[in-house]
Design a protein around this motif. Sequence first.
Motif, mmCIF file in Angstrom:
data_model
loop_
_atom_site.group_PDB
_atom_site.id
_atom_site.type_symbol
_atom_site.label_atom_id
_atom_site.label_comp_id
_atom_site.label_asym_id
_atom_site.label_seq_id
_atom_site.Cartn_x
_atom_site.Cartn_y
_atom_site.Cartn_z
ATOM 1 N N SER A 64 110.033 46.340 8.113
ATOM 2 C CA SER A 64 109.807 47.645 8.721
ATOM 3 C C SER A 64 108.946 47.474 9.969
ATOM 4 O O SER A 64 107.931 46.758 9.929
ATOM 5 C CB SER A 64 109.106 48.580 7.738
ATOM 6 N N ILE A 65 109.330 48.130 11.039
ATOM 7 C CA ILE A 65 108.541 48.016 12.271
ATOM 8 C C ILE A 65 107.183 48.693 12.126
ATOM 9 O O ILE A 65 106.248 48.397 12.872
ATOM 10 C CB ILE A 65 109.297 48.608 13.480
ATOM 11 N N PHE A 66 107.061 49.583 11.139
ATOM 12 C CA PHE A 66 105.773 50.231 10.902
ATOM 13 C C PHE A 66 104.789 49.291 10.217
ATOM 14 O O PHE A 66 103.573 49.466 10.314
ATOM 15 C CB PHE A 66 105.953 51.487 10.041
ATOM 16 N N ASP A 67 105.337 48.306 9.511
ATOM 17 C CA ASP A 67 104.478 47.360 8.776
ATOM 18 C C ASP A 67 104.259 46.064 9.543
ATOM 19 O O ASP A 67 103.613 45.142 9.033
ATOM 20 C CB ASP A 67 105.102 47.027 7.417
ATOM 21 N N ALA A 68 104.820 45.962 10.739
ATOM 22 C CA ALA A 68 104.712 44.722 11.500
ATOM 23 C C ALA A 68 103.258 44.416 11.836
ATOM 24 O O ALA A 68 102.473 45.297 12.179
ATOM 25 C CB ALA A 68 105.534 44.828 12.780
ATOM 26 N N THR A 69 102.898 43.154 11.710
ATOM 27 C CA THR A 69 101.530 42.717 12.012
ATOM 28 C C THR A 69 101.573 41.510 12.932
ATOM 29 O O THR A 69 102.627 40.920 13.182
ATOM 30 C CB THR A 69 100.772 42.349 10.719
ATOM 31 N N GLY A 70 100.399 41.105 13.400
ATOM 32 C CA GLY A 70 100.302 39.925 14.245
ATOM 33 C C GLY A 70 101.077 40.078 15.539
ATOM 34 O O GLY A 70 101.016 41.112 16.205
ATOM 35 N N GLU A 71 101.856 39.041 15.882
ATOM 36 C CA GLU A 71 102.605 39.069 17.135
ATOM 37 C C GLU A 71 103.749 40.078 17.115
ATOM 38 O O GLU A 71 104.282 40.460 18.158
ATOM 39 C CB GLU A 71 103.150 37.675 17.451
ATOM 40 N N SER A 72 104.135 40.536 15.933
ATOM 41 C CA SER A 72 105.225 41.502 15.823
ATOM 42 C C SER A 72 104.737 42.937 15.977
ATOM 43 O O SER A 72 105.545 43.859 16.113
ATOM 44 C CB SER A 72 105.930 41.364 14.468
ATOM 45 N N ALA A 73 103.421 43.156 15.938
ATOM 46 C CA ALA A 73 102.878 44.513 16.056
ATOM 47 C C ALA A 73 102.937 44.982 17.498
ATOM 48 O O ALA A 73 102.979 44.182 18.436
ATOM 49 C CB ALA A 73 101.436 44.540 15.560
ATOM 50 N N SER A 74 102.949 46.284 17.660
ATOM 51 C CA SER A 74 102.977 46.854 19.001
ATOM 52 C C SER A 74 101.718 46.460 19.764
ATOM 53 O O SER A 74 100.604 46.493 19.221
ATOM 54 C CB SER A 74 103.079 48.382 18.923
ATOM 55 N N SER A 75 101.897 46.064 21.013
ATOM 56 C CA SER A 75 100.761 45.595 21.810
ATOM 57 C C SER A 75 100.264 46.644 22.808
ATOM 58 O O SER A 75 99.295 46.412 23.520
ATOM 59 C CB SER A 75 101.168 44.333 22.592
ATOM 60 N N ILE A 76 100.921 47.807 22.859
ATOM 61 C CA ILE A 76 100.529 48.810 23.844
ATOM 62 C C ILE A 76 99.275 49.540 23.379
ATOM 63 O O ILE A 76 99.076 49.770 22.181
ATOM 64 C CB ILE A 76 101.680 49.808 24.096
ATOM 65 N N THR A 77 98.413 49.855 24.309
ATOM 66 C CA THR A 77 97.197 50.613 24.011
ATOM 67 C C THR A 77 97.153 51.837 24.911
ATOM 68 O O THR A 77 97.541 51.789 26.076
ATOM 69 C CB THR A 77 95.922 49.774 24.239
ATOM 70 N N ALA A 78 96.682 52.929 24.352
ATOM 71 C CA ALA A 78 96.573 54.183 25.105
ATOM 72 C C ALA A 78 95.107 54.555 25.242
ATOM 73 O O ALA A 78 94.391 54.678 24.250
ATOM 74 C CB ALA A 78 97.342 55.295 24.398
ATOM 75 N N ASN A 79 94.666 54.686 26.466
ATOM 76 C CA ASN A 79 93.292 55.090 26.741
ATOM 77 C C ASN A 79 93.315 56.268 27.697
ATOM 78 O O ASN A 79 94.367 56.756 28.116
ATOM 79 C CB ASN A 79 92.499 53.925 27.347
ATOM 80 N N GLU A 80 92.155 56.731 28.052
ATOM 81 C CA GLU A 80 92.072 57.816 29.024
ATOM 82 C C GLU A 80 90.846 57.636 29.913
ATOM 83 O O GLU A 80 89.849 57.031 29.507
ATOM 84 C CB GLU A 80 92.024 59.174 28.343
ATOM 85 N N LYS A 81 90.970 58.111 31.129
ATOM 86 C CA LYS A 81 89.882 58.059 32.093
ATOM 87 C C LYS A 81 89.456 59.494 32.381
ATOM 88 O O LYS A 81 90.279 60.340 32.728
ATOM 89 C CB LYS A 81 90.362 57.379 33.379
ATOM 90 N N VAL A 82 88.181 59.755 32.202
ATOM 91 C CA VAL A 82 87.651 61.103 32.433
ATOM 92 C C VAL A 82 87.051 61.180 33.832
ATOM 93 O O VAL A 82 86.217 60.359 34.206
ATOM 94 C CB VAL A 82 86.586 61.474 31.378
ATOM 95 N N ILE A 83 87.508 62.145 34.619
ATOM 96 C CA ILE A 83 86.983 62.367 35.963
ATOM 97 C C ILE A 83 86.213 63.680 35.957
ATOM 98 O O ILE A 83 86.722 64.711 35.512
ATOM 99 C CB ILE A 83 88.107 62.404 37.013
ATOM 100 N N THR A 84 84.984 63.631 36.442
ATOM 101 C CA THR A 84 84.101 64.794 36.442
ATOM 102 C C THR A 84 84.107 65.486 37.796
ATOM 103 O O THR A 84 84.121 64.825 38.837
ATOM 104 C CB THR A 84 82.659 64.369 36.097
ATOM 105 N N VAL A 85 84.079 66.790 37.778
ATOM 106 C CA VAL A 85 84.042 67.575 39.013
ATOM 107 C C VAL A 85 82.672 67.433 39.676
ATOM 108 O O VAL A 85 81.639 67.493 39.002
ATOM 109 C CB VAL A 85 84.335 69.061 38.723
ATOM 110 N N GLU A 86 82.679 67.223 40.984
ATOM 111 C CA GLU A 86 81.434 67.117 41.736
ATOM 112 C C GLU A 86 80.773 68.495 41.879
ATOM 113 O O GLU A 86 81.342 69.515 41.456
ATOM 114 C CB GLU A 86 81.719 66.565 43.148
ATOM 115 N N LYS A 87 79.617 68.523 42.496
ATOM 116 C CA LYS A 87 79.031 69.795 42.888
ATOM 117 C C LYS A 87 79.967 70.469 43.890
ATOM 118 O O LYS A 87 80.823 69.829 44.489
ATOM 119 C CB LYS A 87 77.652 69.561 43.510
ATOM 120 N N LEU A 88 79.796 71.760 44.082
ATOM 121 C CA LEU A 88 80.701 72.533 44.937
ATOM 122 C C LEU A 88 80.706 71.981 46.362
ATOM 123 O O LEU A 88 79.676 71.853 47.011
ATOM 124 C CB LEU A 88 80.272 73.994 44.952
#
Length: 324
Positions: A64-88
């Motif tokens: 099962s692809i859901f049970d894959a581990t090691g080199e067979s596991a998905s290598s993609i990672t999802a992150n996010e970058k937070v951008i803050t609004v400056e002063k006016l």
Amino acid sequence: MADLSAISLDNNLLKIYGQEVLLSYTSASKIKDKLMNRTITSGKSASFPTFSTETAKLHVAGESIFDATGESASSITANEKVITVEKLLYAAQFVDNMEELKAHYDVRAALAAQAGASMGKQHDAFLLAAMGQGAGSTVTLTGTDASVSGSSSILTTSALIKQMFNETSAAMDNNDVPAEGRCMVVRPFEYYSILQEDGAISSDFSTSGDRSKGLQNLHYLGFEVIPMTLMKEFYNQNQANQKAAGDPLYLGGVTANDDHTFDGSLWCALAFQKEAAGTVTLKGLQSEANYIPERFGTLMATSAGIGTGLLRPENVVKIVAAQA
């Protein structure tokens, strides 16, 4: 026919003023629309998703692809970058009634154009500073005679022109940066050096537009080449003198929320791809025209809550000249 009220006159003025500001802002800002943008209606920040590169796998029979581990596991990672609004950020002008009546030209249209242009230029300055600060790669040109004043072009030969584009393309290709949406921002000195190098242009460059009218779209190795005065102003700037009056990052002595300082030593060009940086805007560009009775004039103001930040350092290449 009803009399035209003072309120309707003000509304008409605001519509015209706001449209002229927006037109000038859009025209003056050369790179904001070539990068990521988000507009929020409330709050102080926005998130931009960043994903790593996925690697394809070979399936093991019956697994099962859901049970894959090691080199067979998905290598993609999802992150996010937070951008803050400056002063006016704002640009404002006061138009005196009597002075406007005495003038024999359109005062408000010129002021609207200046307001929009100043906001657009500052927006670009924030974006360039963010990318210059965190560029993932640096290309150093060889055999240059770079002056400290930066008053002449670094690209004195066709070989240097091709070196800049070839090494920058290689740096991006080695990081799997998409080919779509690549741009090269240069100082006006370097831009006109490129246009004068007939050997380079005739063999490799793609150009369009009318040079007799000062219009020229230039592309090479997938890069859209953009000349910007800001690059000239940032040349050889450092953290100490970036806070001096007259510098694009000097905001009337007011400290910005984020640190926009960077090393601009012999920095003559910057290459980026669309996903390199982003802008979050709070409610967009706002224009106001308010009559001030006690001052017998109109206060015209343009403002925006703008925040900028680097999203993908690997999508940015900084080009510097060799030390003289």
